[in-house]
Design an enzyme around this catalytic site. Structure first.
Site, PDB file in Angstrom:
ATOM      1  N   ARG A  80       0.818  -1.217  -0.155  1.00 58.46           N
ATOM      2  CA  ARG A  80      -0.066  -0.104   0.259  1.00 58.46           C
ATOM      3  C   ARG A  80       0.753   1.204   0.098  1.00 58.46           C
ATOM      4  O   ARG A  80       1.770   1.337   0.659  1.00 58.46           O
ATOM      5  CB  ARG A  80      -0.922   0.028   1.284  1.00 58.46           C
ATOM      6  N   ARG A  91      -7.471   0.143  -3.558  1.00 61.69           N
ATOM      7  CA  ARG A  91      -6.184  -0.154  -2.649  1.00 61.69           C
ATOM      8  C   ARG A  91      -6.021  -1.846  -2.634  1.00 61.69           C
ATOM      9  O   ARG A  91      -6.780  -2.489  -2.609  1.00 61.69           O
ATOM     10  CB  ARG A  91      -6.553   0.165  -1.375  1.00 61.69           C
ATOM     11  N   ASP A  94      -6.635  -2.445   2.822  1.00 59.99           N
ATOM     12  CA  ASP A  94      -6.852  -1.425   4.135  1.00 59.99           C
ATOM     13  C   ASP A  94      -7.218  -2.107   5.067  1.00 59.99           C
ATOM     14  O   ASP A  94      -8.118  -3.299   5.117  1.00 59.99           O
ATOM     15  CB  ASP A  94      -8.285  -0.630   3.315  1.00 59.99           C
ATOM     16  N   ASP A  96      -8.728  -1.335   8.749  1.00 61.03           N
ATOM     17  CA  ASP A  96      -9.240  -0.338   9.542  1.00 61.03           C
ATOM     18  C   ASP A  96      -9.778  -0.990  11.038  1.00 61.03           C
ATOM     19  O   ASP A  96     -10.195  -2.037  11.329  1.00 61.03           O
ATOM     20  CB  ASP A  96     -10.749   0.057   9.212  1.00 61.03           C
TER      21      ASP A  96
END
Ligand code: PH2
Ligand code: MG
Ligand code: MG
Length: 166
Positions: A80, A91, A94, A96
């Site tokens: 990334r 992407r 990711d 989170d």
């Protein structure tokens, strides 16, 4: 603290990336559990490929800031490059932080640390995050309000979220 992370990818071999990232997260979260993989329609920016999403839960021994630094490092290891991304665009990986115990944390960005908000500020509008989270923690409630995420999810419209493998 019991942490719940949401993972997403829509560049490259996304199933492979997400599963390999889960393997990397086994070194970060104690007693890691993973939800199913979901194929999901992109939200916010429509002209991009479908995502693969999932969630993991497990115990984290440090602070939320330390966990954020660990997951940012894993994102970078999987290729990334935030400098090359458009907001809500494609992407490779990711990760989170969706929940961190029953805590609510809002920490402005500083020279040392990026902005951090937990629960994730858009969790409540995203079936691609709520559905895997609820597989792991069906009784999860929103910190401070006590609202059940299951009720929040049920009230959302259909968003093209399809379970594809266990
Ligand atoms: N992530 C985004 C923007 N939109 N849509 C889906 N379906 N899944 C994602 O993980 C996702 C998204 C930015 O992080
Ligand atoms: Mg993120
Ligand atoms: Mg995200």
């Amino acid at each position: 603290m019991l942490a719940v992370l949401g993972l997403g990818s829509n560049v490259g071999d996304s199933c492979r990336t997400v599963l390999d990232a889960v393997t990397a997260l086994e070194q970060v979260l104690d007693g890691l559990r993973r939800a199913s993989l979901y194929e999901t329609e992109p939200m916010y920016v429509a002209d991009q490929g479908k995502f693969i999403n999932t969630a993991v839960s497990g115990l984290y021994a440090g602070t939320a800031e330390e966990l954020l630094a660990r997951v940012n490092r894993i994102e970078a290891e999987f290729g990334r490059d935030r400098g090359k991304e458009r907001r809500w665009g494609e992407r490779t990986l990711d990760i989170d932080i969706l929940l961190f115990g029953g805590r609510r944390i809002v920490r402005p960005a500083s020279k040392k640390q990026p902005y951090l908000e937990i629960p994730h500020p858009r969790l409540k509008e995203r079936r691609f995050a709520l559905q895997p989270l609820l597989e792991l923690l069906p009784d999860a409630v929103e910190p401070e309000t006590g609202c059940a995420y299951a009720d929040i999810c049920r009230a959302l419209p259909e968003q093209g979220v399809r379970q594809i493998r266990l």
